[in-house]
Design an enzyme around this catalytic site. Structure first.
Site, PDB file in Angstrom:
ATOM      1  N   ARG A 275      34.421  42.913  34.157  1.00 47.49           N
ATOM      2  CA  ARG A 275      33.014  42.654  34.486  1.00 47.49           C
ATOM      3  C   ARG A 275      32.107  43.371  33.484  1.00 47.49           C
ATOM      4  O   ARG A 275      32.479  44.386  32.908  1.00 47.49           O
ATOM      5  CB  ARG A 275      32.709  43.162  35.899  1.00 47.49           C
ATOM      6  CG  ARG A 275      33.420  42.346  36.960  1.00 47.49           C
ATOM      7  CD  ARG A 275      32.787  42.546  38.302  1.00 47.49           C
ATOM      8  NE  ARG A 275      32.729  43.951  38.683  1.00 47.49           N
ATOM      9  CZ  ARG A 275      31.818  44.452  39.505  1.00 47.49           C
ATOM     10  NH1 ARG A 275      30.885  43.698  40.017  1.00 47.49           N
ATOM     11  NH2 ARG A 275      31.860  45.731  39.816  1.00 47.49           N
TER      12      ARG A 275
ATOM     13  N   LYS B  46      44.633  51.144  39.683  1.00 46.46           N
ATOM     14  CA  LYS B  46      44.249  49.763  39.399  1.00 46.46           C
ATOM     15  C   LYS B  46      45.427  48.935  38.871  1.00 46.46           C
ATOM     16  O   LYS B  46      46.050  49.274  37.872  1.00 46.46           O
ATOM     17  CB  LYS B  46      43.091  49.759  38.401  1.00 46.46           C
ATOM     18  CG  LYS B  46      42.449  48.410  38.245  1.00 46.46           C
ATOM     19  CD  LYS B  46      40.992  48.510  37.876  1.00 46.46           C
ATOM     20  CE  LYS B  46      40.510  47.157  37.388  1.00 46.46           C
ATOM     21  NZ  LYS B  46      39.059  47.068  37.288  1.00 46.46           N
TER      22      LYS B  46
ATOM     23  N   ARG C 191      32.388  53.446  44.740  1.00 47.73           N
ATOM     24  CA  ARG C 191      33.199  54.644  44.490  1.00 47.73           C
ATOM     25  C   ARG C 191      33.346  55.432  45.788  1.00 47.73           C
ATOM     26  O   ARG C 191      32.466  55.395  46.630  1.00 47.73           O
ATOM     27  CB  ARG C 191      32.516  55.549  43.451  1.00 47.73           C
ATOM     28  CG  ARG C 191      32.337  54.925  42.070  1.00 47.73           C
ATOM     29  CD  ARG C 191      33.663  54.865  41.301  1.00 47.73           C
ATOM     30  NE  ARG C 191      33.521  54.236  39.998  1.00 47.73           N
ATOM     31  CZ  ARG C 191      33.695  52.945  39.749  1.00 47.73           C
ATOM     32  NH1 ARG C 191      34.037  52.128  40.733  1.00 47.73           N
ATOM     33  NH2 ARG C 191      33.541  52.466  38.537  1.00 47.73           N
TER      34      ARG C 191
HETATM   35  P1  ATP Z   1      34.044  48.370  39.199  1.00 50.57           P
HETATM   36  O1  ATP Z   1      34.427  46.935  39.274  1.00 50.57           O
HETATM   37  O2  ATP Z   1      34.008  49.010  40.535  1.00 50.57           O
HETATM   38  O3  ATP Z   1      32.843  48.657  38.396  1.00 50.57           O
HETATM   39  P2  ATP Z   1      35.995  49.186  37.172  1.00 50.57           P
HETATM   40  O4  ATP Z   1      35.643  50.489  36.534  1.00 50.57           O
HETATM   41  O5  ATP Z   1      37.429  48.978  37.503  1.00 50.57           O
HETATM   42  O6  ATP Z   1      35.274  49.064  38.525  1.00 50.57           O
HETATM   43  P3  ATP Z   1      35.905  46.581  35.901  1.00 50.57           P
HETATM   44  O7  ATP Z   1      34.869  45.962  35.052  1.00 50.57           O
HETATM   45  O8  ATP Z   1      36.234  45.923  37.202  1.00 50.57           O
HETATM   46  O9  ATP Z   1      35.473  48.074  36.184  1.00 50.57           O
HETATM   47  O10 ATP Z   1      37.256  46.650  35.070  1.00 50.57           O
HETATM   48  C1  ATP Z   1      37.262  47.062  33.728  1.00 50.57           C
HETATM   49  C2  ATP Z   1      37.900  48.434  33.634  1.00 50.57           C
HETATM   50  O11 ATP Z   1      39.251  48.383  34.036  1.00 50.57           O
HETATM   51  C3  ATP Z   1      37.951  48.980  32.221  1.00 50.57           C
HETATM   52  O12 ATP Z   1      36.762  49.631  31.891  1.00 50.57           O
HETATM   53  C4  ATP Z   1      39.160  49.930  32.260  1.00 50.57           C
HETATM   54  O13 ATP Z   1      38.782  51.183  32.781  1.00 50.57           O
HETATM   55  C5  ATP Z   1      40.061  49.282  33.277  1.00 50.57           C
HETATM   56  N1  ATP Z   1      41.144  48.485  32.667  1.00 50.57           N
HETATM   57  C6  ATP Z   1      41.148  47.772  31.500  1.00 50.57           C
HETATM   58  N2  ATP Z   1      42.312  47.149  31.302  1.00 50.57           N
HETATM   59  C7  ATP Z   1      43.092  47.454  32.370  1.00 50.57           C
HETATM   60  C8  ATP Z   1      44.421  47.120  32.748  1.00 50.57           C
HETATM   61  N3  ATP Z   1      45.204  46.300  32.029  1.00 50.57           N
HETATM   62  N4  ATP Z   1      44.878  47.642  33.910  1.00 50.57           N
HETATM   63  C9  ATP Z   1      44.127  48.454  34.673  1.00 50.57           C
HETATM   64  N5  ATP Z   1      42.870  48.810  34.376  1.00 50.57           N
HETATM   65  C10 ATP Z   1      42.351  48.309  33.236  1.00 50.57           C
HETATM   66  C1  BTN Z   2      37.884  43.368  36.164  1.00 47.76           C
HETATM   67  O1  BTN Z   2      38.640  44.154  36.741  1.00 47.76           O
HETATM   68  O2  BTN Z   2      36.733  43.648  35.833  1.00 47.76           O
HETATM   69  C2  BTN Z   2      38.353  41.956  35.942  1.00 47.76           C
HETATM   70  C3  BTN Z   2      39.445  41.841  34.925  1.00 47.76           C
HETATM   71  C4  BTN Z   2      39.825  40.388  34.689  1.00 47.76           C
HETATM   72  C5  BTN Z   2      40.881  40.217  33.616  1.00 47.76           C
HETATM   73  C6  BTN Z   2      41.337  38.786  33.499  1.00 47.76           C
HETATM   74  S1  BTN Z   2      42.736  38.568  32.426  1.00 47.76           S
HETATM   75  C7  BTN Z   2      42.528  36.831  32.448  1.00 47.76           C
HETATM   76  C8  BTN Z   2      41.027  36.590  32.345  1.00 47.76           C
HETATM   77  N1  BTN Z   2      40.595  36.638  30.965  1.00 47.76           N
HETATM   78  C9  BTN Z   2      39.743  37.635  30.740  1.00 47.76           C
HETATM   79  O3  BTN Z   2      39.217  37.892  29.637  1.00 47.76           O
HETATM   80  N2  BTN Z   2      39.525  38.326  31.860  1.00 47.76           N
HETATM   81  C10 BTN Z   2      40.288  37.795  32.973  1.00 47.76           C
END
Ligand code: ATP
Ligand code: BTN
Length: 244
Positions: free
Chosen positions: A44, A108, A242
């Site tokens: 996101r 995660k 959080r």
């Molecule tokens: P929120 O959605 O509550 O803001 P979030 O910090 O998890 O939480 P997202 O945008 O949902 O944010 O997810 C992106 C984040 O997930 C990245 O900034 C990184 O910290 C983490 N991330 C990136 N790749 C992976 C992965 N393959 N597995 C787990 N976490 C990942």
């Molecule tokens: C998140 O946690 O913010 C969402 C992560 C979504 C990752 C998937 S991987 C397949 C698809 N292609 C992308 O670039 N993002 C989603």
């Protein structure tokens, strides 16, 4: 019952693969894009989704759905529950963090990114992206928060092909149910998976922080928080949840 499959060894993002297919005016729906590696995997708000080669699942589903934009936050919840139910049946105690994260052992495991292509009036071209850590090894990963993979939990390498097929079936089944009957069944399922069920939480939106007790979700997929003596609802857009 046809599906258009876009299989690649490497791509920028499977969500982009689906958008390109929509723009090319493909008539075969649904579209399923999956790849071994993403060079610009996104979460996101443009955050990076770490997407190394031949280890995880990166898939996107393209569908034309007769749902209003206001209901799309519910769709993200439905996808989370589809994945959670499937993995739960396989003995994995997954949890969900509102609005779009999949957790295992408090770390995660995956994430969901729902986007739109083209017109904002129904029927909308909807892109549902799912990233799931399957066999990603612990060493040399630069992810800036705790994460988990299915193989680490199971203690064995997992067949990703089999899992992609199961996920595709599960997602399309749950989405059909959502389109026909709305959120009611899903609102009932949510609490059992909710990472912060009835806990004190902070909802962060830029500089603004709201503190309250997480009460679950409403019928639009919004977060319900008890703030003081009243219940307030929030939408998923630009906010992060959080623990307090
Ligand atoms: P929120 O959605 O509550 O803001 P979030 O910090 O998890 O939480 P997202 O945008 O949902 O944010 O997810 C992106 C984040 O997930 C990245 O900034 C990184 O910290 C983490 N991330 C990136 N790749 C992976 C992965 N393959 N597995 C787990 N976490 C990942
Ligand atoms: C998140 O946690 O913010 C969402 C992560 C979504 C990752 C998937 S991987 C397949 C698809 N292609 C992308 O670039 N993002 C989603």
């Amino acid at each position: 019952n046809h599906v258009q499959v876009i299989l690649t060894a490497e791509t920028d993002s499977t969500n982009e693969d689906v958008k390109r297919a929509f723009r090319a005016n493909q008539t075969t729906l649904p579209i399923l894009a999956t790849t071994e590696k993403q060079t610009i995997g996104r979460g996101r708000r443009g955050r990076v989704w770490h997407s190394p080669y031949a280890q995880n699942i990166y898939l996107s589903l393209g569908l034309k759905l007769d749902v209003a934009i206001s209901e799309l936050s519910g769709l993200s919840i439905v996808i989370g529950l589809a994945v959670a139910d499937l993995l739960q049946q396989q003995g994995l105690p997954v949890q969900l963090k509102w609005p779009n994260d999949i957790y295992l052992e408090g770390k995660k495991l995956g994430g969901i990114l729902v986007e739109l292509e083209g017109a904002f009036e129904p029927p909308c071209n909807v892109i549902i992206g799912l990233g799931l850590n399957v066999n990603m090894p612990r060493q040399s990963q630069e992810i800036d928060q705790p994460w988990q993979s299915l193989s680490e939990f199971q203690g064995q390498i997992i067949d990703r092909t089999e899992l992609v097929i199961q996920l595709f079936k599960q997602l399309t089944t749950y989405i059909s149910q959502f389109c026909e009957n709305g959120m009611a069944d899903f609102v009932v399922k949510w609490p059992a998976y909710d990472l912060y069920h009835h806990q004190s939480v902070q909802l962060i939106s830029g500089e603004q922080v709201k503190t309250g007790i997480n009460m679950g979700i409403n019928h639009q997929g919004g977060l319900v928080m008890q703030v003081g003596n009243e219940e307030q609802s929030f939408n998923g857009g630009e906010v992060s949840l959080r623990p307090l």
